[in-house]
Design a protein around this motif. Structure first.
Motif: not given
Length: 242
Positions: A113-122
């Motif tokens: 996710l971080s490598k492609h401009g995303g992020n982990l949510g809760t």
């Protein structure tokens, strides 16, 4: 003039791809065996997983070993884990994993996710945007009368909706109706492309043009992770591909 890949190189790549596919099929079998009787004759989910593995030419001893592991008779336990997050363009993602090492799984998903401009949510951050539904996709392009046949059988078997998308008839139903619906369509000899209980987005969102390729790259990356079993999203992609 450059030379293409050697025969050995192509064989190694093919073997690696097949090995990755077998790994995911084995996880499906273990989960199904863990969730019910370790006997395909009395466990519909396990029977479906075994049938899928046989179609992929997975060795029978590997299938039997996966069943034993799922039943707790051999090896370590496999867990079902769901991660929620956001991809490029704010696309909502549900990432289902089958893993014997949750720490490895979350690290791999977070990195992707971080490598492609995303992020982990809760937990719960995006799940409310999806609904669990039985889905059977049938190839209907170019076959006279098949759409009408699908509609007739599906409604008799308890389907909630039938949609025609990109050359396929997509049959939707409540999860508890899935087994009966799937069997009715199979028994009718219809060309089923895929079937399963999935998380469907209540509403699809348009992805900004600049985020389309990063999103596709992210989905490909996630699908290639050994622990990832399914990826669901709410993106409206131009060519209707996931």
């Amino acid at each position: 003039m450059g030379r293409g890949p050697s025969i050995e190189g192509r064989k190694n790549a093919s073997d690696a791809k097949r090995g990755a596919a077998f790994t995911k099929l084995a996880r499906d079998i273990r989960i199904a065996a863990r969730g019910g009787l370790p006997d395909p004759a009395h466990n519909a989910k396990l029977r479906a997983a075994v049938d899928k593995a046989l179609v992929a030419n997975m060795p029978k001893d590997s299938i039997e070993r996966a069943i034993r592991r799922g039943a707790g008779l051999e090896g370590g336990a496999v867990e079902e884990i769901r991660y929620e997050g956001y991809g490029p363009g704010g696309v909502a993602l549900l990432i289902d994993c089958l893993s014997d090492n949750p720490q490895r799984s979350v690290a791999d998903v977070r990195h992707a996710l971080s490598k492609h401009g995303g992020n982990l949510g809760t937990s719960g951050s995006v799940a409310f945007q999806f609904q669990r539904s039985g889905v059977v996709a049938i190839d209907s392009a170019g076959a006279a009368g098949i759409e009408e046949k699908v509609l007739e059988i599906a409604l008799e078997a308890g389907a909630d909706d039938v949609r025609n998308e990109a050359g396929q008839s997509i049959v939707l139903c409540a999860p508890e109706q899935f087994e009966a619906l799937h069997k009715a369509l199979q028994d009718a000899g219809l060309p089923i492309a895929h079937a399963g209980v999935e998380m469907l987005a209540a509403n699809r969102v348009t992805v900004p043009a600049e985020a389309l390729q990063p999103l596709r790259d992210l989905l490909d990356w996630l699908h290639d992770l050994d622990d990832v079993h399914e990826v669901f999203h709410n993106a409206l992609l131009p060519d209707a591909q996931d």
